[in-house]
Design an enzyme around this catalytic site. Structure first.
Site, PDB file in Angstrom:
ATOM      1  N   ASP A 104      11.517  47.413  -2.385  1.00 22.78           N
ATOM      2  CA  ASP A 104      10.216  47.222  -3.020  1.00 22.78           C
ATOM      3  C   ASP A 104      10.336  47.414  -4.533  1.00 22.78           C
ATOM      4  O   ASP A 104      10.550  48.531  -5.007  1.00 22.78           O
ATOM      5  CB  ASP A 104       9.231  48.236  -2.428  1.00 22.78           C
ATOM      6  N   ASP A 105      10.241  46.326  -5.278  1.00 27.74           N
ATOM      7  CA  ASP A 105      10.303  46.351  -6.754  1.00 27.74           C
ATOM      8  C   ASP A 105      11.706  46.634  -7.293  1.00 27.74           C
ATOM      9  O   ASP A 105      11.855  47.130  -8.421  1.00 27.74           O
ATOM     10  CB  ASP A 105       9.337  47.394  -7.339  1.00 27.74           C
ATOM     11  N   CYS A 122       4.245  41.928  -4.491  1.00 35.32           N
ATOM     12  CA  CYS A 122       4.610  42.435  -3.168  1.00 35.32           C
ATOM     13  C   CYS A 122       3.957  41.688  -2.017  1.00 35.32           C
ATOM     14  O   CYS A 122       4.625  41.191  -1.114  1.00 35.32           O
ATOM     15  CB  CYS A 122       4.251  43.920  -3.063  1.00 35.32           C
ATOM     16  N   ARG A 153       5.563  39.024   0.837  1.00 36.51           N
ATOM     17  CA  ARG A 153       5.574  39.322   2.263  1.00 36.51           C
ATOM     18  C   ARG A 153       4.911  38.214   3.068  1.00 36.51           C
ATOM     19  O   ARG A 153       5.386  37.820   4.138  1.00 36.51           O
ATOM     20  CB  ARG A 153       4.889  40.670   2.516  1.00 36.51           C
ATOM     21  N   LYS A 172       6.161  49.226   4.612  1.00 40.16           N
ATOM     22  CA  LYS A 172       4.981  48.685   3.934  1.00 40.16           C
ATOM     23  C   LYS A 172       4.565  47.352   4.543  1.00 40.16           C
ATOM     24  O   LYS A 172       5.368  46.429   4.643  1.00 40.16           O
ATOM     25  CB  LYS A 172       5.310  48.516   2.450  1.00 40.16           C
ATOM     26  N   HIS A 185       0.967  45.673   3.841  1.00 42.46           N
ATOM     27  CA  HIS A 185       0.316  45.058   2.678  1.00 42.46           C
ATOM     28  C   HIS A 185      -0.229  43.663   2.957  1.00 42.46           C
ATOM     29  O   HIS A 185      -0.372  42.840   2.052  1.00 42.46           O
ATOM     30  CB  HIS A 185       1.292  45.011   1.491  1.00 42.46           C
ATOM     31  N   HIS A 188       9.703  51.596  -5.296  1.00 42.60           N
ATOM     32  CA  HIS A 188       8.339  51.449  -5.804  1.00 42.60           C
ATOM     33  C   HIS A 188       7.809  52.788  -6.322  1.00 42.60           C
ATOM     34  O   HIS A 188       8.081  53.835  -5.749  1.00 42.60           O
ATOM     35  CB  HIS A 188       7.463  50.944  -4.653  1.00 42.60           C
ATOM     36  N   ASP A 239      11.548  42.309  -3.003  1.00 44.67           N
ATOM     37  CA  ASP A 239      10.345  41.497  -2.822  1.00 44.67           C
ATOM     38  C   ASP A 239       9.843  40.870  -4.105  1.00 44.67           C
ATOM     39  O   ASP A 239       9.046  39.933  -4.073  1.00 44.67           O
ATOM     40  CB  ASP A 239       9.231  42.315  -2.146  1.00 44.67           C
ATOM     41  N   ASN A 240      10.268  41.350  -5.242  1.00 42.15           N
ATOM     42  CA  ASN A 240       9.890  40.785  -6.548  1.00 42.15           C
ATOM     43  C   ASN A 240      10.724  41.474  -7.618  1.00 42.15           C
ATOM     44  O   ASN A 240      11.570  42.309  -7.314  1.00 42.15           O
ATOM     45  CB  ASN A 240       8.397  40.948  -6.835  1.00 42.15           C
ATOM     46  N   LYS A 275       8.076  42.030 -12.836  1.00 49.41           N
ATOM     47  CA  LYS A 275       7.101  41.868 -11.756  1.00 49.41           C
ATOM     48  C   LYS A 275       5.720  41.480 -12.280  1.00 49.41           C
ATOM     49  O   LYS A 275       5.265  41.987 -13.297  1.00 49.41           O
ATOM     50  CB  LYS A 275       6.991  43.182 -10.973  1.00 49.41           C
TER      51      LYS A 275
END
Length: 546
Positions: A39-40, A77, A81, A134, A136, A225, A331-332, A385
């Site tokens: 994540d990130d 994010c 997904r 996560k 989301h 994250h 994810d990004n 991001k």
């Protein structure tokens, strides 16, 4: 050397019998799929990509597989997904913007009925389906993973959470909620997110490991994250490493990425975002705090790698490692948000958190590393991001497992997160239907990566392949090496810039005045794209956010 077992495996993948196959042999079992999403995570963080953080397990995965240097996610994010779990555009999947949009098609804020998810379709082929981490993609239970094909899951439905407890960090969730399967549950006291999600995945995989069925397991980690929190033993080893500052780290990583073969030798380092303060303009106390931020971030990535090693070791222990395709991605791009200081967020966050230096990294600490370190993480690309620049979307991906040839290589062809679902369906030999639960669904937009993984092709997309992305007015569209980009709000067509990424990876030279015909061609593709996926501009007003 191509062994008999490899030929059998290729036969399974492509329907060709190199040798007579007998029923119920281990080699005939469909492949497991383990999708690991950080994540990130920044492009330049991993050791195998040229980063300085210790990531031995991911580096070994890269050594046994393929690193993809031009793999593209979405810039955020939830949209990512929605896209990789469905193989479709974020608007078609219901996540036109990261949040809730009542009654507006494409902006529902949860996965729509216009798509099918990977776990839903894989279940039709006998796959067990698990996830932890996560979600989301809809906060309400009726939109949770169990409604979208996951057999067992433990999730936080929100976009972010404290890594040690249920203290809320988002205004719409003053107390972070957690769900296991269909029941709301408490966060285990003292558990650390990455450790606990790994425990859950191991538990789920183990629960059915002897029934002979394959699994699809989604490790939806919330690391690295914000808030930057991790046990001291993981960040202490990086103490002092970043004392020279974020500008120097950005430069160092730019050079190490070249040495690793991830970027061309003639690449240029883009200037920093205007929001980034010069390191030399900071006081000594500010520099001390900034360096600690990066130490904590590195510790989180270090811990993430440790837990990925745990997953790999467990698969080896139960005899499934050699039969599991492992996909690792971010994810990004690296995250620049710092909500501790932002109105609308800081009020709740400060009720249970502090930014004091002596508490940094602890459960009561809320620290983000901001645009300054995010730019080092996104080196050599522009920004980070949230932006539809390369820095927001060009992210690391590694794929390893049976049938993956050219081990240890780097593939620099253009790929996107839309290509994952077709790859998994190809692997499982399942066809994507035109109808699901009595309703027509939209076709997949990506292509299978198996020809690249098996070494038959170097690329899966032709030079005229079109990929577009829009979120809240920020937009891009790519066709071959040409890209139009808008990072200005409110959205207007005349704000699009034109770049040739084959010579300008850093997106520094706007060619729209020199190449008017190409610009018009790309704008024509943009119009077709927006009509096809249902983009609404200006973006519908939010009712509430997840």
């Amino acid at each position: 050397m191509i062994t008999k077992s490899k030929l059998i495996l290729l036969g399974i993948l492509f329907g060709t019998s190199f040798f007579p196959l007998q029923k119920e042999t281990p080699s005939q079992k469909p492949q497991n799929i383990l999708l690991i999403v950080a994540d990130d995570l920044g492009y330049a963080d991993l050791g195998s990509f040229g980063g300085d953080i210790d990531t031995p397990h991911l580096d070994e995965l890269a050594n046994q597989g393929i690193r993809f240097s031009r793999f593209h996610s979405s810039p955020l994010c939830a949209t990512s997904r929605a896209m990789f779990l469905t193989g479709n555009d974020n608007h078609i999947a219901g996540m036109g913007i990261q949040g809730r949009r009542e009654g507006v098609e494409g902006y529902e804020g949860y996965l729509s009925e216009r798509i099918i998810t990977i776990p839903q379709l894989l279940q039709t082929k006998g796959y067990h389906t698990y996830m932890a981490g996560k979600w989301h993609l809809g906060a309400e239970p009726e939109h949770h993973p169990g409604k979208k094909g996951f057999e067992k899951f433990f999730i936080t439905p929100q976009g972010g959470a404290n890594h040690y407890n249920n203290f809320g960090i988002l205004p719409q969730a003053p107390i972070s909620k957690y769900y296991e399967n269909e029941s709301e549950v408490e966060w285990p006291e003292g558990a650390y997110s990455t450790d606990f999600y790994t425990d859950k995945l191991i538990e789920y995989i183990g629960s059915n490991s002897k029934d002979g069925k394959p699994f699809f397991s989604f490790a939806a980690y919330t690391s690295p994250h914000w808030p930057l929190q991790v046990d001291e033993k993981y960040w202490k080893k990086y103490e002092g490493r970043y004392d020279s500052g974020y500008e120097e780290l950005k430069r160092q990583r730019f050079e190490s990425l070249k040495k690793a073969g991830m970027i061309p030798e003639d690449a240029i380092l883009p200037p920093s975002h205007p929001n980034v303060k010069a390191w030399d303009s900071l006081s000594l106390e500010e520099q001390k705090m900034e360096a600690r931020k990066m130490e904590l971030y590195a510790g989180m990535v270090d811990n993430l790698d440790y837990n990925i090693g745990r997953l790999i070791q467990y698969l080896k222990e139960i005899g499934e490692y050699e039969n599991t395709l492992i996909v690792f991605m971010s994810d990004n791009g690296a995250a620049a948000e710092d909500f501790y200081y932002e109105d609308g967020f800081k009020e709740l966050i400060r009720e249970n958190h502090t930014d004091a230096y002596e508490a940094m990294g602890k459960p009561n600490s809320f620290i983000s590393y901001g645009p300054q370190w995010a730019e080092a993480g996104s080196s050599p690309f522009k920004y980070y991001k949230g932006f539809t620049t390369e820095g927001g979307m060009n992210v690391p991906m590694i794929i390893s497992g049976p049938g993956v040839e050219n081990k240890g290589s780097i593939n620099d062809s253009f790929l996107t997160l839309l290509d994952l679902a077709p790859t998994f369906y190809d692997l499982a030999e399942v066809n994507y239907p035109a109808e699901w639960n009595g309703k027509m669904v939209k076709p997949l937009l990506g292509a299978s990566l198996l020809p690249v993984l098996t070494g038959k092709q170097q690329a899966i997309h032709a030079d005229d392949y079109v990929f577009g992305m829009e979120h809240n007015g920020y937009a891009m569209l790519r066709k071959g090496n040409w890209k139009i980009l808008n990072t200005t709000r409110p959205f207007q067509l005349n704000n699009f810039q034109l770049y040739n990424l084959s010579t300008d990876l850093a997106e520094q030279i706007d060619l729209k005045d020199q190449e008017p015909a190409k610009l018009q061609e790309m704008l024509g593709e943009w119009e077709k794209f927006t009509n096809r996926v249902g983009i609404i501009l200006p973006t519908p007003t939010a009712k509430n956010d997840d």
